[in-house]
Design an enzyme around this catalytic site. Sequence first.
Site, PDB file in Angstrom:
ATOM      1  CB  SER A 291      -0.950   0.014   1.194  1.00  9.90           C
ATOM      2  OG  SER A 291      -2.010  -0.874   0.954  1.00  9.90           O
TER       3      SER A 291
ATOM      4  CE  LYS B 120      -3.920   0.843  -0.875  1.00 10.98           C
ATOM      5  NZ  LYS B 120      -4.560   0.459   0.397  1.00 10.98           N
TER       6      LYS B 120
ATOM      7  CE1 TYR C  49      -4.841  -0.903  -4.444  1.00 13.23           C
ATOM      8  CE2 TYR C  49      -5.360  -3.249  -4.519  1.00 13.23           C
ATOM      9  CZ  TYR C  49      -5.095  -2.110  -3.795  1.00 13.23           C
ATOM     10  OH  TYR C  49      -5.081  -2.162  -2.426  1.00 13.23           O
TER      11      TYR C  49
ATOM     12  CE1 TYR D 104      -4.847   1.712   4.470  1.00  7.29           C
ATOM     13  CE2 TYR D 104      -3.304   0.470   5.796  1.00  7.29           C
ATOM     14  CZ  TYR D 104      -3.712   0.944   4.581  1.00  7.29           C
ATOM     15  OH  TYR D 104      -2.979   0.665   3.465  1.00  7.29           O
TER      16      TYR D 104
ATOM     17  CB  VAL E  53      -0.030  -5.857   4.254  1.00 11.04           C
ATOM     18  CG1 VAL E  53      -1.268  -5.286   4.913  1.00 11.04           C
ATOM     19  CG2 VAL E  53      -0.229  -6.059   2.764  1.00 11.04           C
TER      20      VAL E  53
HETATM   21  N1  GLN Z   1      -2.439  -5.731  -1.666  1.00 12.99           N
HETATM   22  C1  GLN Z   1      -3.071  -5.388  -0.431  1.00 12.99           C
HETATM   23  C2  GLN Z   1      -4.563  -5.284  -0.632  1.00 12.99           C
HETATM   24  O1  GLN Z   1      -4.977  -4.734  -1.622  1.00 12.99           O
HETATM   25  C3  GLN Z   1      -2.495  -4.090   0.072  1.00 12.99           C
HETATM   26  C4  GLN Z   1      -3.026  -3.731   1.422  1.00 12.99           C
HETATM   27  C5  GLN Z   1      -2.055  -2.961   2.303  1.00 12.99           C
HETATM   28  O2  GLN Z   1      -0.851  -2.929   2.084  1.00 12.99           O
HETATM   29  N2  GLN Z   1      -2.583  -2.400   3.348  1.00 12.99           N
HETATM   30  O3  GLN Z   1      -5.334  -5.772   0.158  1.00 12.99           O
END
Ligand code: GLN
Length: 300
Positions: free
Chosen positions: A63, A66, A190, A235, A253
């Site tokens: 993430s 992003k 994505y 988050y 993650v």
């Molecule tokens: N690939 C993970 C997802 O889309 C990324 C989530 C994350 O890093 N928080 O669920």
Amino acid sequence: MSLSTILGEIAQEMAARTDRGQVADYIPQLAAVDPDQFGISVCLADGTQQSAGDSATPFSIQSISKVFALALALGRLGDQLWSRVRREPSGLAFNSILQLESEQGIPRNPFVNAGAIVTTDAALGQRPPKEYLAELLTFLRSAAGDEDIHIDRAVARSETETGHRNFALAHFLKAHGNLTNPPELTLGAYFHQCAIAMSVEQLARAGRFLAGLQHLIARERVRRINALMLTCGHYDASGDFAFRVGLPGKSGVGGGILAIAPGKASIAVWSPGLTQQGNSRLGTEALELLTRRTGWSIFG
Ligand code: GLN
């Protein structure tokens, strides 16, 4: 105390920790990562870089991608993006679908999955995903000053195979008219951006533009991205991260965190064990120690 001493001490302290959190296990490639790793790297305003621990080991940025997708989407769409995604913390898990229905398919922010899928859709435009991913990689490589940044194809494949929640989010967004591309096309982009692998050394360099140490995008956009990282980058633990670390930050993650000390430093940290909310446990602790010892918290 010099920064290299501080980083060396933090790496040593983290190596002694046994409470490392749980490695992500939704795909085999992440479940197989050795939880005992830790790396930290810092780029400073004087152009120098200091690192400690496993700082050259590539990991899945997940993430954290992003943030870069948002920079590209803003470059393409400008402020029009804000009619499709809001700028409020969600207080919910990164992959939650709960608010999407009551809020008519407009995600809370660009860093929860729903918002990142919209942002990726916007950055993609009407191009084939390959073209967008090439632009993203070119952006990252030039920001990091390193050509050796790639997408881990096996991770991308696993993300696609297991991404049922993301498919649900994308179809829900599509039903609300908030996706211009077919869901599988946007998700293809994505999943591949989540699968980019970088080391903390590369990531800290790639984040310099957000710290104002490199000029890649307009200053006003940098300010806004930092504001969103501070309020939404972790988050439902964003408040706690601001409280403990005091810097804009974005987690993934894979166990990485990119944190920004505006005007001072771009910091990347990595430890694969996660908290309940999906943020690096030791990564957060290390950043807390770093800002305490350097005085870099934006709150003084
Ligand atoms: N690939 C993970 C997802 O889309 C990324 C989530 C994350 O890093 N928080 O669920």
